[in-house]
Design an enzyme around this catalytic site. Structure first.
Site, mmCIF file in Angstrom:
data_model
loop_
_atom_site.group_PDB
_atom_site.id
_atom_site.type_symbol
_atom_site.label_atom_id
_atom_site.label_comp_id
_atom_site.label_asym_id
_atom_site.label_seq_id
_atom_site.Cartn_x
_atom_site.Cartn_y
_atom_site.Cartn_z
ATOM 1 N N GLU A 172 -5.940 9.469 17.361
ATOM 2 C CA GLU A 172 -6.315 10.886 17.494
ATOM 3 C C GLU A 172 -7.246 11.279 16.349
ATOM 4 O O GLU A 172 -8.250 11.977 16.552
ATOM 5 C CB GLU A 172 -5.071 11.784 17.488
ATOM 6 N N GLN A 216 0.835 -1.198 0.000
ATOM 7 C CA GLN A 216 0.000 0.000 0.000
ATOM 8 C C GLN A 216 0.874 1.255 0.000
ATOM 9 O O GLN A 216 1.579 1.514 0.969
ATOM 10 C CB GLN A 216 -0.896 0.000 1.245
ATOM 11 N N GLY A 217 0.804 2.023 -1.056
ATOM 12 C CA GLY A 217 1.626 3.230 -1.180
ATOM 13 C C GLY A 217 0.805 4.498 -1.000
ATOM 14 O O GLY A 217 0.572 5.240 -1.955
ATOM 15 N N TYR A 218 0.354 4.724 0.203
ATOM 16 C CA TYR A 218 -0.403 5.939 0.503
ATOM 17 C C TYR A 218 0.494 6.980 1.163
ATOM 18 O O TYR A 218 0.717 8.062 0.654
ATOM 19 C CB TYR A 218 -1.548 5.622 1.474
ATOM 20 N N GLU A 252 -10.812 -1.301 4.686
ATOM 21 C CA GLU A 252 -9.698 -1.563 5.598
ATOM 22 C C GLU A 252 -10.246 -1.690 7.012
ATOM 23 O O GLU A 252 -9.645 -2.317 7.868
ATOM 24 C CB GLU A 252 -8.701 -0.397 5.498
HETATM 25 C C1 FAD Z 1 4.058 -0.066 11.392
HETATM 26 C C2 FAD Z 1 3.371 0.832 10.405
HETATM 27 C C3 FAD Z 1 2.946 0.326 9.197
HETATM 28 C C4 FAD Z 1 2.373 1.158 8.240
HETATM 29 N N1 FAD Z 1 2.030 0.625 7.019
HETATM 30 C C5 FAD Z 1 1.612 1.462 6.027
HETATM 31 C C6 FAD Z 1 1.415 0.989 4.693
HETATM 32 O O1 FAD Z 1 1.588 -0.209 4.408
HETATM 33 N N2 FAD Z 1 1.068 1.868 3.728
HETATM 34 C C7 FAD Z 1 0.861 3.192 3.997
HETATM 35 O O2 FAD Z 1 0.528 3.939 3.091
HETATM 36 N N3 FAD Z 1 1.026 3.678 5.255
HETATM 37 C C8 FAD Z 1 1.412 2.849 6.269
HETATM 38 N N4 FAD Z 1 1.627 3.342 7.541
HETATM 39 C C9 FAD Z 1 1.537 4.796 7.756
HETATM 40 C C10 FAD Z 1 0.419 5.223 8.691
HETATM 41 O O3 FAD Z 1 -0.782 5.200 8.023
HETATM 42 C C11 FAD Z 1 0.804 6.615 9.224
HETATM 43 O O4 FAD Z 1 1.860 6.427 10.142
HETATM 44 C C12 FAD Z 1 -0.347 7.305 9.892
HETATM 45 O O5 FAD Z 1 -1.248 7.748 8.944
HETATM 46 C C13 FAD Z 1 0.120 8.515 10.731
HETATM 47 O O6 FAD Z 1 0.884 9.373 9.961
HETATM 48 P P1 FAD Z 1 2.304 9.892 10.457
HETATM 49 O O7 FAD Z 1 3.077 8.716 10.899
HETATM 50 O O8 FAD Z 1 2.877 10.720 9.402
HETATM 51 O O9 FAD Z 1 1.992 10.762 11.741
HETATM 52 P P2 FAD Z 1 1.443 12.263 11.742
HETATM 53 O O10 FAD Z 1 0.290 12.369 10.846
HETATM 54 O O11 FAD Z 1 2.570 13.184 11.565
HETATM 55 O O12 FAD Z 1 0.905 12.349 13.227
HETATM 56 C C14 FAD Z 1 1.745 12.530 14.356
HETATM 57 C C15 FAD Z 1 0.862 12.626 15.576
HETATM 58 O O13 FAD Z 1 -0.025 13.732 15.444
HETATM 59 C C16 FAD Z 1 -1.361 13.292 15.579
HETATM 60 N N5 FAD Z 1 -2.218 14.115 14.744
HETATM 61 C C17 FAD Z 1 -2.099 14.352 13.413
HETATM 62 N N6 FAD Z 1 -3.074 15.161 13.014
HETATM 63 C C18 FAD Z 1 -3.840 15.445 14.092
HETATM 64 C C19 FAD Z 1 -5.016 16.227 14.309
HETATM 65 N N7 FAD Z 1 -5.607 16.865 13.311
HETATM 66 N N8 FAD Z 1 -5.536 16.273 15.557
HETATM 67 C C20 FAD Z 1 -4.955 15.594 16.590
HETATM 68 N N9 FAD Z 1 -3.844 14.857 16.435
HETATM 69 C C21 FAD Z 1 -3.296 14.779 15.196
HETATM 70 C C22 FAD Z 1 -1.337 11.856 15.169
HETATM 71 O O14 FAD Z 1 -2.427 11.152 15.707
HETATM 72 C C23 FAD Z 1 -0.027 11.406 15.757
HETATM 73 O O15 FAD Z 1 -0.182 11.135 17.118
HETATM 74 C C24 FAD Z 1 2.182 2.518 8.522
HETATM 75 C C25 FAD Z 1 2.595 3.028 9.757
HETATM 76 C C26 FAD Z 1 3.178 2.215 10.696
HETATM 77 C C27 FAD Z 1 3.621 2.801 12.008
#
Ligand code: FAD
Lengths: 398, 332
Positions: A385, A126-128, A244
């Site tokens: 969150e 998944q490349g999101y 999902e």
């Molecule tokens: C082990 C693992 C596997 C994954 N696998 C995939 C995958 O296969 N494909 C893929 O596309 N993605 C994948 N992901 C990515 C995952 O979807 C993202 O990590 C997730 O969307 C959070 O984005 P971020 O890590 O950039 O954190 P950020 O969005 O930067 O968030 C950081 C913190 O801020 C909080 N936050 C952000 N916005 C708000 C708001 N508006 N209000 C309150 N709090 C907020 C978040 O909840 C978090 O606590 C994976 C992640 C992990 C950890």
């Protein structure tokens, strides 16, 4: 009110249980039980067993080679699989891409890709997410520029789970940089063996390289790999996200985890008696069990609504939130149950390199690994969150 | 009332911090006197009080430094000093000798049951999660009838080592008729163990402070939805709660440091370790969560800090164990 499963569903459960007893190799279930990383071949092996039975894609309609199960049947299968410590069916091809192609893909895309998902020829990832686009997914910056009958893709995806095993990736790419965030995104299928792609592993805090960065440098992608219409990718992505969210509560995993916790707490001592008899610890366990009993019913109530034709709404956010809280609480208690054994860092990656076998029973190392790895539950799939935000907005109107 | 440190303590903390920033190794820390600062004058050191331990270990925790100071000096040299083994205590405090202390036995969790036996100056038994055992010159081993000193290279001593969550290493220790010398009663452990618990809690405090700083910086710079994520009130409140808990942890550490040699020591050990263990877990979990995916990666600085916090709870009895101890001590 009648909260029992129908006779058909009970028969189905018995059938699933028997199948798992007959066909799930202990070699695999032991690794799952001990939270050890399954290799590519092992995951493919289990997919093949399920596919032979016609059970790999429980959520797909029969016309596409799926099992065509109801939401309740899917729940039963997932629960029994978790209790038997079966490897989980990889969601990327089956739960995520499949339904999108079935709803929005061309006939040609369906014919080309769906059978290859089932027979294991393709491994999708998944490349999101991107470095700058996590919670704010609509801000993706990876670009796809039309050039004749190709798109030229540049940018970077990240956190791609098991991308190291994959040969295909479905991506959200920006095709109209001028449009409003959500409106310039397209859904593109990319062959990972194309020139210009680099996959780099990311090691997580449990020591395992479970996720990857994927770099795109002038990657040429045939235009026929665009799903649906250009700049409509956000709609498809949102559709995918609702899929999902099936099994989002993870009731089966929590139930299996709770049973393991109790087993371990019976084998550990505290004050000269089994830890499970320590009133303080027993109270922690009881509290999480009570939560799980209620959440399992929340889950079934919502499945019943889905069965009655209602589209799952923001209620699934509550399942994600509570479900992951319960699973993480179980992981935490299990790690605490093993006491000083939890001081060891059982990194499989490091274990291979030297003879650093962690001390204690294998369940102790498993407890630490599960705790560390499952920090992800509250981060991915829409962080907790973000889920709270959805609940406040959609259900409370705040 | 004075919650501050002496000039010497402050200076030691500052120079320690500067050295660690430059990547000083254990030998350099011993040269600076970090070891001697942790044992009393009678044993050839120049400190060993609660405030000395607090200053040194909070600094080590902030820097994420992995050192033998807790096991070899606070615990090892501390026991040796209490046993009147002044020469070896001094050698340990100066870094010339390395001591590992083997108390717990496998499968006993935090019960502290000892089955290792001594007969004719030889020890037989199994010890579990012995910190720093592989680097030790000497082992202090708890047997049913008291504490024994064992040469680490002696016959009958077998180690199986592995890495720890706190970045250090430990080993499972097997003793089969290993030659040993009795140095005293297990009661000698009381003060050194309390000191080691203070050291561990001070270290955890430093780690928490670092983790909170790191997270705050990240929340200021990381943008989603066009603004720093630290501008979301939901996140601000979570961080405010966390900071308040860390302030509580700070006071709990001060409580123990101030009562380490007072009549209420046991009560403060239990209170401080219970509170620290709970808050340490909370800080580990919350700082990872608020970072999102990056918080789970080994490449980023947070992962080893989080693991070290979890280890702080799991060692010397976890938060529940000390909650029960607190109830027992308070009732007595
Ligand atoms: C082990 C693992 C596997 C994954 N696998 C995939 C995958 O296969 N494909 C893929 O596309 N993605 C994948 N992901 C990515 C995952 O979807 C993202 O990590 C997730 O969307 C959070 O984005 P971020 O890590 O950039 O954190 P950020 O969005 O930067 O968030 C950081 C913190 O801020 C909080 N936050 C952000 N916005 C708000 C708001 N508006 N209000 C309150 N709090 C907020 C978040 O909840 C978090 O606590 C994976 C992640 C992990 C950890």
């Amino acid at each position: 009110m009648d909260m029992s499963f129908s006779p058909e569903d009970q028969a189905f459960r018995a059938e699933v249980r028997q199948f798992l007893r007959d066909r799930l190799p202990e070699r695999l279930s032991e690794k799952v039980r001990l939270f050890q990383e399954l290799g590519k071949a092992e995951i493919e092996e289990w997919h093949a067993v399920l596919n032979e039975k016609g059970w790999l894609a429980g959520n797909w309609p029969r016309e596409f080679g799926g099992a065509g199960w109801t939401a309740i049947q899917r729940h039963i299968f997932e629960e029994e699989s978790a209790l038997a410590h079966a490897p989980r069916v990889l969601p990327f091809g089956i739960a995520m891409l499949g339904p999108v192609l079935q709803k929005f893909g061309s006939r040609q895309q369906q014919d080309r890709f769906l059978p290859r998902i089932l027979n294991g020829q393709d491994w999708w990832c998944q490349g999101y997410s991107e470095p700058g686009s996590g919670s704010d997914l609509a801000s993706v910056k990876t670009t796809a520029v039309r050039d004749g009958d190709h798109y030229v893709v540049n940018g970077q995806k990240t956190w791609t789970t098991l991308g190291q095993h994959a040969n295909w990736i479905f991506c959200l790419v920006r095709t109209d940089p001028a449009a409003k965030a959500q409106e310039g995104i397209s859904f593109l299928l990319i062959d990972l063996t194309s020139p210009g792609i680099t996959v780099r592993p990311i090691v997580l805090l449990d020591g395992n390289p479970e996720v990857n960065e994927v770099f795109f440098d002038d990657v040429r992608v045939p235009a026929e790999n665009l799903v649906g219409e250009e700049n409509k990718g956000w709609t498809y992505a949102k559709y995918l996200l609702t899929h999902e969210r099936t099994n989002i509560a993870g009731v089966g995993f929590a139930t299996a985890g709770l049973a393991a916790l109790k087993r371990i707490a019976r084998g550990q001592v505290s004050g000269g008696r089994p830890l499970i008899q320590n009133p303080l610890f027993a109270a922690h366990v009881a509290r999480v069990e009570i939560d799980l009993m209620a959440m399992a019913t929340t889950n079934l109530r919502m499945l019943a609504q889905a069965a009655a034709g209602q589209v799952p709404g923001a209620e699934s956010s509550m399942l994600k939130l509570k479900g992951t809280q319960i699973r993480q609480a179980i992981n935490d208690l299990t790690r605490r149950a093993v006491g000083p054994w939890a001081l060891a860092f059982p990194s499989e990656a490091l274990e291979g390199a030297n003879d650093a076998l962690p001390p204690g029973p294998p369940e102790a190392a498993a407890a630490t690994r599960a705790y560390l790895n499952n920090r992800k539950l509250s981060i991915y799939g829409g962080s907790n969150e973000i889920q709270r935000g959805i609940i406040a907005k959609s259900l409370l109107g705040l | 009332m004075d919650f501050g440190f002496t000039e010497e303590q402050t200076m030691l903390g500052d120079s320690l911090a500067r050295m660690l920033e430059r990547g000083a190794d254990a030998a350099a820390l011993f040269d600076l006197g970090a070891g001697a600062a942790l044992i009393p004058e009678e044993a050839g050191g120049f400190g060993g009080g609660g405030a000395d331990i607090l200053v040194v270990f909070r600094t080590l925790g902030r820097a994420g430094a992995v050192t033998p100071l807790l096991d070899s000096v606070v615990l090892g040299a501390g026991i040796l000093a209490a046993a009147g083994e002044t020469d070896l205590a001094q050698a340990a405090a100066g870094g010339a000798a390395r001591i590992a202390v083997a108390l717990d036995e496998p499968g006993q969790r935090y019960d502290g049951v000892i089955r290792t036996t001594a007969a004719d100056g030889r020890l037989t038994g199994e010890k579990s999660v012995v910190h720093g055992a592989e680097d030790a010159t000497h082992l202090i081993v708890a047997a049913t009838d008291g504490l024994y000193l064992v040469d680490a290279g002696a016959g009958g001593v077998t180690l199986r080592g592995y890495g720890l969550m706190d970045g250090g290493r430990a080993a499972e220790l097997s003793l089969a008729d290993a030659p040993a010398r009795r140095i005293g009663d297990t009661a000698l452990l009381d003060r050194p163990l309390a000191g080691a618990i203070l050291a561990l809690c001070s270290d955890a405090l430093g780690v928490m402070e670092r983790a909170v700083d790191l997270t705050t910086d990240y929340l200021r710079t990381r943008k989603q939805f066009g603004r720093p994520i630290g501008s979301f009130q939901a996140i601000q409140h979570r961080m405010a709660d966390l900071l308040t808990e860390v302030e509580q942890a700070r006071s709990a550490v001060w409580n123990l440091a101030g009562h380490l040699d007072g009549p209420d020591r046991d009560r403060h050990v239990a209170a401080t370790k219970s509170l620290l263990g709970r808050v340490a877990r909370q800080v580990a979990e919350e700082t990872i969560q608020l970072h999102g995916g990056i918080g789970m990666t080994e490449e980023y600085e947070l992962a080893p800090l989080a693991r070290r916090l979890l280890a702080a709870d799991a060692r010397f009895g976890d938060s529940d164990h000390h909650l029960e101890r607190f109830i027992a001590v308070s009732a007595a």
